[in-house]
Design an enzyme around this catalytic site. Sequence first.
Site, mmCIF file in Angstrom:
data_model
loop_
_atom_site.group_PDB
_atom_site.id
_atom_site.type_symbol
_atom_site.label_atom_id
_atom_site.label_comp_id
_atom_site.label_asym_id
_atom_site.label_seq_id
_atom_site.Cartn_x
_atom_site.Cartn_y
_atom_site.Cartn_z
ATOM 1 C CE LYS A 53 -32.044 -21.534 31.278
ATOM 2 N NZ LYS A 53 -31.172 -22.730 31.200
ATOM 3 N NE ARG A 107 -23.659 -24.638 23.691
ATOM 4 C CZ ARG A 107 -23.648 -25.875 24.189
ATOM 5 N NH1 ARG A 107 -23.438 -26.908 23.386
ATOM 6 N NH2 ARG A 107 -23.822 -26.075 25.474
#
Length: 527
Positions: free
Chosen positions: A303, A377
Amino acid sequence: MSELKTSRLALMFAFSAISFTAPLQAQSILGSGVPASMVPNSAERPIDFAEQAPAGAGLVIMMQGAELPNIPTLSATERSALEAAIASADFKGKTGNNLELRGIGSRPFIMLAGASQPDDPGADWKSAAGSAVQKLMKEAAELAVVGAPDPAAMVDAALGLDLGQYRFDRYQTDVETAPTSRRVTIVGPQPSAAQALWDNRYKHLAQSVRLVRDLQSEPANALYPQSFVDRVTAAFEGVPNIRIEILDEAAMRKMNMGAIVGVGQGSPRGSRMMLVSYTGGSGAPLALAGKGITFDTGGISLKPNAGMWAMKADMSGAAAVMGAALSLAKSRAPVNVVAVAALAENMPSANAQRPGDVVRTYGGKTIEILSTDAEGRLVLADAVQYVADRYKPFALVDIATLTGSVGAAVGDQYAGLFAREDDVADRLLKAAADSGEHLWRLPLHPAYAKAIRSDIADVKNSGVTDAPGASAGAHFIGYFVSETLPWAHLDIAGVDWNKSARPLAPKGASGFGVRLLDQLARDWTAE
């Protein structure tokens, strides 16, 4: 609890027979040798209930509209002065509006707190009290809150006060004036009934929300998978009808949980899966699964630095399910529930998983990793399969700070709700309305399911271009949940952290999900 020496640990909590060792010490931030997680926040106002306001206490008058309620402690002169002030300020008594007045009568101050809601005849006593206590955080006097018409409203005010006055200041050493810890009294009829309702249920709910906010707020050098386990385990100490199971990396590898192990393999801090089951009723449990990324750098798919600090709260879903289980258990709710926290730290390193890798999950299904920054996820893929297989729930709800796109879709007032069945969605929407933690249903269109298919594995975790991001994430998790199991996915990425203060929470960690899931579990039991 000390560092696990066995691969898999299951504890049946008969606390009279079990002694606890001190929790694993997180890195000391204060340099004093005191574990960071053991440093308390500053003291806050204790809450009690009474029929009369204590003499000398500052008065908070909750108002549903512009008409001043009947307050026996007010003299005719004081009431006349307040009515004049209300008219002069055009105070409408709307939720979140406050009018602070001084020099009226002998009390140090009188604050008017709005409780009326737009397009709703009911009063929001929680927000009225929570907003007032935040405005009066530095006020030295005792407080008395009046205007609640019955014990239920008194308890609503107490919950609003307790959540509204929360603060996370344990690392601040240069605060000149600490907020006061003088008592606040909720005034109204049948105070003993209000006290019983508070003590038996809502005090535990407030404490559980506060625990979750603490966990969200902790820096990642203090909170990581094992210290999360230790903190939550300590919170359940002495609570009856609790069973805790902890899987370490060795156990998860043996069970082919390649998704969660892959996410955490770039960090020296091992991943954990923590399951807490509470048995207070009969029948199969409701399963609650939470994403627990204790810090998310994005891994190899790194990120940008801007805003990365906020990824310390990427474990908000895991904290929420543990908070809900704690609230239900401490209040001895007549329900069965199992909460699972899928815990990992997503870091880049020579050992980190790479884009292009393929991992095999607990149930044998395979995932192509196209982005290591779509990790929530992945940990949930193993968690939902394991809890469904081992605990046989009648329904499953997962909760996660999963996608930025959900915030773009519904803003910061709603979490995204995805469900295959209308009945499941309706149950969650009702619990949301009753708890005050709002949901907005978003689509699980069959076409979006096709978008997550991989060319070389069963599914891919990213790289979806022909489906909305939040819907694709929901479909990915749903792929690992049997079609016969009632299931819902909650994406809380827009509501886990408040950018500014709100009536029930200051700026920062929201604790979203605890009240919602607590209410859902009480309403929805195995049939």
